[in-house]
Design a protein around this motif. Sequence first.
Motif, PDB file in Angstrom:
ATOM      1  N   ASP A 356       0.851  -1.188   0.000  1.00  0.00           N
ATOM      2  CA  ASP A 356       0.000   0.000   0.000  1.00  0.00           C
ATOM      3  C   ASP A 356       0.888   1.239   0.000  1.00  0.00           C
ATOM      4  O   ASP A 356       2.096   1.143   0.263  1.00  0.00           O
ATOM      5  CB  ASP A 356      -0.910  -0.001   1.235  1.00  0.00           C
ATOM      6  N   VAL A 357       0.305   2.380  -0.297  1.00  0.00           N
ATOM      7  CA  VAL A 357       1.026   3.654  -0.266  1.00  0.00           C
ATOM      8  C   VAL A 357       0.170   4.678   0.479  1.00  0.00           C
ATOM      9  O   VAL A 357      -0.981   4.937   0.080  1.00  0.00           O
ATOM     10  CB  VAL A 357       1.331   4.182  -1.685  1.00  0.00           C
ATOM     11  N   LEU A 358       0.713   5.235   1.570  1.00  0.00           N
ATOM     12  CA  LEU A 358       0.017   6.284   2.295  1.00  0.00           C
ATOM     13  C   LEU A 358       0.401   7.626   1.691  1.00  0.00           C
ATOM     14  O   LEU A 358       1.581   7.886   1.414  1.00  0.00           O
ATOM     15  CB  LEU A 358       0.397   6.247   3.780  1.00  0.00           C
ATOM     16  N   ILE A 359      -0.592   8.476   1.483  1.00  0.00           N
ATOM     17  CA  ILE A 359      -0.360   9.785   0.856  1.00  0.00           C
ATOM     18  C   ILE A 359      -0.495  10.868   1.924  1.00  0.00           C
ATOM     19  O   ILE A 359      -1.562  11.028   2.534  1.00  0.00           O
ATOM     20  CB  ILE A 359      -1.366  10.035  -0.275  1.00  0.00           C
ATOM     21  N   PHE A 360       0.582  11.626   2.173  1.00  0.00           N
ATOM     22  CA  PHE A 360       0.562  12.748   3.106  1.00  0.00           C
ATOM     23  C   PHE A 360       0.619  14.027   2.261  1.00  0.00           C
ATOM     24  O   PHE A 360       1.696  14.486   1.863  1.00  0.00           O
ATOM     25  CB  PHE A 360       1.742  12.668   4.071  1.00  0.00           C
ATOM     26  N   SER A 361      -0.561  14.553   1.969  1.00  0.00           N
ATOM     27  CA  SER A 361      -0.644  15.694   1.047  1.00  0.00           C
ATOM     28  C   SER A 361      -0.003  16.949   1.630  1.00  0.00           C
ATOM     29  O   SER A 361       0.606  17.741   0.904  1.00  0.00           O
ATOM     30  CB  SER A 361      -2.111  15.987   0.706  1.00  0.00           C
ATOM     31  N   GLY A 362      -0.164  17.198   2.939  1.00  0.00           N
ATOM     32  CA  GLY A 362       0.401  18.399   3.542  1.00  0.00           C
ATOM     33  C   GLY A 362       1.910  18.425   3.453  1.00  0.00           C
ATOM     34  O   GLY A 362       2.513  19.426   3.066  1.00  0.00           O
ATOM     35  N   ALA A 363       2.549  17.333   3.801  1.00  0.00           N
ATOM     36  CA  ALA A 363       4.011  17.243   3.771  1.00  0.00           C
ATOM     37  C   ALA A 363       4.523  16.882   2.390  1.00  0.00           C
ATOM     38  O   ALA A 363       5.725  16.959   2.128  1.00  0.00           O
ATOM     39  CB  ALA A 363       4.489  16.195   4.776  1.00  0.00           C
ATOM     40  N   LYS A 364       3.621  16.496   1.517  1.00  0.00           N
ATOM     41  CA  LYS A 364       3.953  16.107   0.145  1.00  0.00           C
ATOM     42  C   LYS A 364       5.005  14.989   0.090  1.00  0.00           C
ATOM     43  O   LYS A 364       6.074  15.130  -0.477  1.00  0.00           O
ATOM     44  CB  LYS A 364       4.429  17.321  -0.648  1.00  0.00           C
ATOM     45  N   PHE A 365       4.656  13.875   0.751  1.00  0.00           N
ATOM     46  CA  PHE A 365       5.495  12.699   0.585  1.00  0.00           C
ATOM     47  C   PHE A 365       4.615  11.454   0.567  1.00  0.00           C
ATOM     48  O   PHE A 365       3.487  11.452   1.071  1.00  0.00           O
ATOM     49  CB  PHE A 365       6.590  12.606   1.663  1.00  0.00           C
ATOM     50  N   LEU A 366       5.159  10.460  -0.060  1.00  0.00           N
ATOM     51  CA  LEU A 366       4.477   9.166  -0.160  1.00  0.00           C
ATOM     52  C   LEU A 366       5.182   8.173   0.744  1.00  0.00           C
ATOM     53  O   LEU A 366       6.410   8.134   0.790  1.00  0.00           O
ATOM     54  CB  LEU A 366       4.498   8.660  -1.599  1.00  0.00           C
ATOM     55  N   CYS A 367       4.405   7.390   1.445  1.00  0.00           N
ATOM     56  CA  CYS A 367       4.983   6.405   2.371  1.00  0.00           C
ATOM     57  C   CYS A 367       4.599   4.999   1.934  1.00  0.00           C
ATOM     58  O   CYS A 367       3.473   4.556   2.183  1.00  0.00           O
ATOM     59  CB  CYS A 367       4.494   6.679   3.796  1.00  0.00           C
ATOM     60  N   PRO A 368       5.506   4.292   1.242  1.00  0.00           N
ATOM     61  CA  PRO A 368       5.205   2.901   0.852  1.00  0.00           C
ATOM     62  C   PRO A 368       5.115   2.003   2.089  1.00  0.00           C
ATOM     63  O   PRO A 368       5.929   2.124   3.011  1.00  0.00           O
ATOM     64  CB  PRO A 368       6.393   2.501  -0.024  1.00  0.00           C
TER      65      PRO A 368
END
Length: 401
Positions: A356-368
């Motif tokens: 899965d991939v978590l999307i952190f829009s505020g910090a603009k990073f993707l967390c696999p």
Amino acid sequence: MSISRRKFLGWLGAAGFGTALGNTAHAASNKHFDGYPNSNGVLFDNTRCIGCRKCEEGCNRVNELPAPERPFSDLSLLDTKRRTTAKSYTVVNRYDDTVSEKGPLYTKFQCNHCLEPACASACFVRAFTKTKTGAVVYDASVCVGCRYCMIACPFEIPTYEYDKAFSPRVMKCTMCFPRISKGLLPGCVEACPTEALTYGKRGDLLRIGRERIRKFPDRYVDHIYGENEMGGTSWLYLSQVPFKEVGLREDLGVTPAPSLTSGALSVVPMVVGLWPVLLGGVYAINKRKEKIEQQEKAQAVAAAVEATEAEAKAKMLESDAKYDEYTTMMVKTHLSLTHDPAVKGTPKGWTLPVRDVLIFSGAKFLCPCCGTISLMPGTSSNPAFRRIDVDTDTGKVTGLF
């Protein structure tokens, strides 16, 4: 004395699983069962048979068997030697090398309904019974499908419904037991146009046979097949030529099958008792195997669904331009990828699965994520790590406190 492989297996099958079956067959007893000598039977005279197959048709009709692929009027089937099947209780074979005044000789094959049947002595659940009518009948409700009856039968008659997965049965001629119990003739006897088949008391049939031999000594072999073979059968035969020339075995001897196996049965009395335990064990093993297979199948399906969803999400991220400026974040400890802290860089020879991939829009990073994040029992369904975010303008972390 020479013993054929099938004959030996037949004795062995009866020896391993025969039981004292009341009046059915006393395989493991010193008491001798004469097989209802005054029972009924059928006398077949091959000098009268014309190979018309009317007996096959009559058998098919009264037993409500499936219609054959080729009609009974098709006599070209006689060009090949046939044996009984689950859908054909009786067959007629032609023997071209044994020519009489009327042409080739024929033999009708079906269950011979032995006075002391080998199938009954081999059956440890008493699925086969020798009745007072002379017929050997079968009870499918108690049959476990071991098919030792098929091995034990010296005439190779019982067949099996291999095409039925859930309720296969052993199939053979019943001498039309329901009909003769009502005083009717067996279907094949009723259908024969030349009186090649005669139904009646076995003793009367033997007298009829001996009288024909006496009157026409040049027409018949001086022997009634089935009078003594394997202890005697309810189906008797007259022939113009030696019986082995028309497909009948002459190596069986006169001793009933249960008598041949009584000594072996006395040595292995535990077999019958252990057989239900063995069947229970096999059943349990099969059920466990089925359960494991179902679990593995469910796990494989779940993994496939999860991988498909992750792949779809990854493609969505790749196709959407707004995620190009996002940074990929991977948290790594010395135990994350390998237990060897000395290993640096990218490990070789294996692929790290991303589920899965978590999307952190505020910090603009993707967390696999390499697996499912599970929560401890009793904790909030919305833990802190899901609320954490970073304001990129102020640098303030929100959601942590």
